[in-house]
Design a protein around this motif. Structure first.
Motif, PDB file in Angstrom:
ATOM      1  N   ASP A  53       1.001  -1.098  -0.190  1.00  0.00           N
ATOM      2  CA  ASP A  53       0.074   0.064   0.073  1.00  0.00           C
ATOM      3  C   ASP A  53       0.726   1.284   0.015  1.00  0.00           C
ATOM      4  O   ASP A  53       0.484   2.328  -0.747  1.00  0.00           O
ATOM      5  N   TYR A  54       2.042   1.245   0.844  1.00  0.00           N
ATOM      6  CA  TYR A  54       2.909   2.156   0.850  1.00  0.00           C
ATOM      7  C   TYR A  54       4.422   2.040   0.861  1.00  0.00           C
ATOM      8  O   TYR A  54       4.677   1.154   1.578  1.00  0.00           O
ATOM      9  N   TRP A  55       5.082   2.782   0.212  1.00  0.00           N
ATOM     10  CA  TRP A  55       6.517   2.857   0.146  1.00  0.00           C
ATOM     11  C   TRP A  55       6.913   4.162   0.780  1.00  0.00           C
ATOM     12  O   TRP A  55       6.471   5.152   0.345  1.00  0.00           O
ATOM     13  N   GLY A  56       8.156   3.843   1.293  1.00  0.00           N
ATOM     14  CA  GLY A  56       8.897   5.092   1.846  1.00  0.00           C
ATOM     15  C   GLY A  56      10.072   5.348   0.852  1.00  0.00           C
ATOM     16  O   GLY A  56      10.489   4.448  -0.043  1.00  0.00           O
ATOM     17  N   LYS A  57      10.913   6.400   0.847  1.00  0.00           N
ATOM     18  CA  LYS A  57      12.185   6.755  -0.098  1.00  0.00           C
ATOM     19  C   LYS A  57      12.967   5.718   0.331  1.00  0.00           C
ATOM     20  O   LYS A  57      12.995   5.617   1.619  1.00  0.00           O
ATOM     21  N   GLY A  58      13.826   5.214  -0.117  1.00  0.00           N
ATOM     22  CA  GLY A  58      14.977   4.405   0.172  1.00  0.00           C
ATOM     23  C   GLY A  58      16.232   5.219   0.921  1.00  0.00           C
ATOM     24  O   GLY A  58      16.202   6.464   0.865  1.00  0.00           O
ATOM     25  N   THR A  59      16.770   4.307   1.802  1.00  0.00           N
ATOM     26  CA  THR A  59      18.330   4.778   2.219  1.00  0.00           C
ATOM     27  C   THR A  59      19.344   3.591   1.978  1.00  0.00           C
ATOM     28  O   THR A  59      18.942   2.749   2.021  1.00  0.00           O
ATOM     29  N   GLN A  60      20.228   4.264   1.614  1.00  0.00           N
ATOM     30  CA  GLN A  60      21.428   3.571   1.050  1.00  0.00           C
ATOM     31  C   GLN A  60      22.313   2.836   2.049  1.00  0.00           C
ATOM     32  O   GLN A  60      22.848   3.504   2.981  1.00  0.00           O
ATOM     33  N   VAL A  61      22.404   1.497   1.937  1.00  0.00           N
ATOM     34  CA  VAL A  61      23.370   0.984   2.813  1.00  0.00           C
ATOM     35  C   VAL A  61      24.516   0.387   1.990  1.00  0.00           C
ATOM     36  O   VAL A  61      24.377  -0.158   1.132  1.00  0.00           O
TER      37      VAL A  61
END
Length: 123
Positions: free
Chosen positions: A111-119
């Protein structure tokens, strides 16, 4: 629900990182939450999920025993504690929410996605 993931960075193999995902809105506690990741040239894959009441968690085999998902409904935040990191954990990590736990861990669109964070894990 708007999701914002943060906490990524560069770490050496064997190190640890904790990712956080904060949700806006009052309905955070009604959504099962999960973490996914996408490495360069690969499809997005499931990492971990946690149910509304925190009684159920699920992990991908590749991270089992090393990663821990948790949530704090009072803070509208879900966490991913990552230990013993490996270079193959390098990816963009995303948090996601779905209306049901089965939808979250299954193939249905979330339903919902957040913006990603790079690892990035260096060897």
């Amino acid at each position: 629900v708007q999701l914002q993931a943060y906490g990524g960075g560069l770490v050496q193999a064997g190190g640890s990182l904790t990712l956080s995902c904060t949700a806006s809105g009052r309905t955070f506690s009604t959504y099962p939450m999960g973490w996914f990741r996408q490495a360069p040239g690969k499809e997005r894959e499931f990492v971990a999920a946690i149910s509304l009441s925190r009684t159920s968690t699920l992990y991908a085999d590749s991270v089992k025993g090393r990663f821990t998902i948790s949530r704090d409904n009072a803070k509208n935040t879900v966490y991913l504690q990552m230990n013993s990191l490996k270079p193959e954990d390098t990816a963009v990590y995303y948090c996601a929410a779905s209306s049901t736990y089965s939808d979250l861990i299954g193939p249905r669109p979330k339903d919902y996605w957040g913006k990603g964070t790079q690892v990035t894990v260096s060897s």
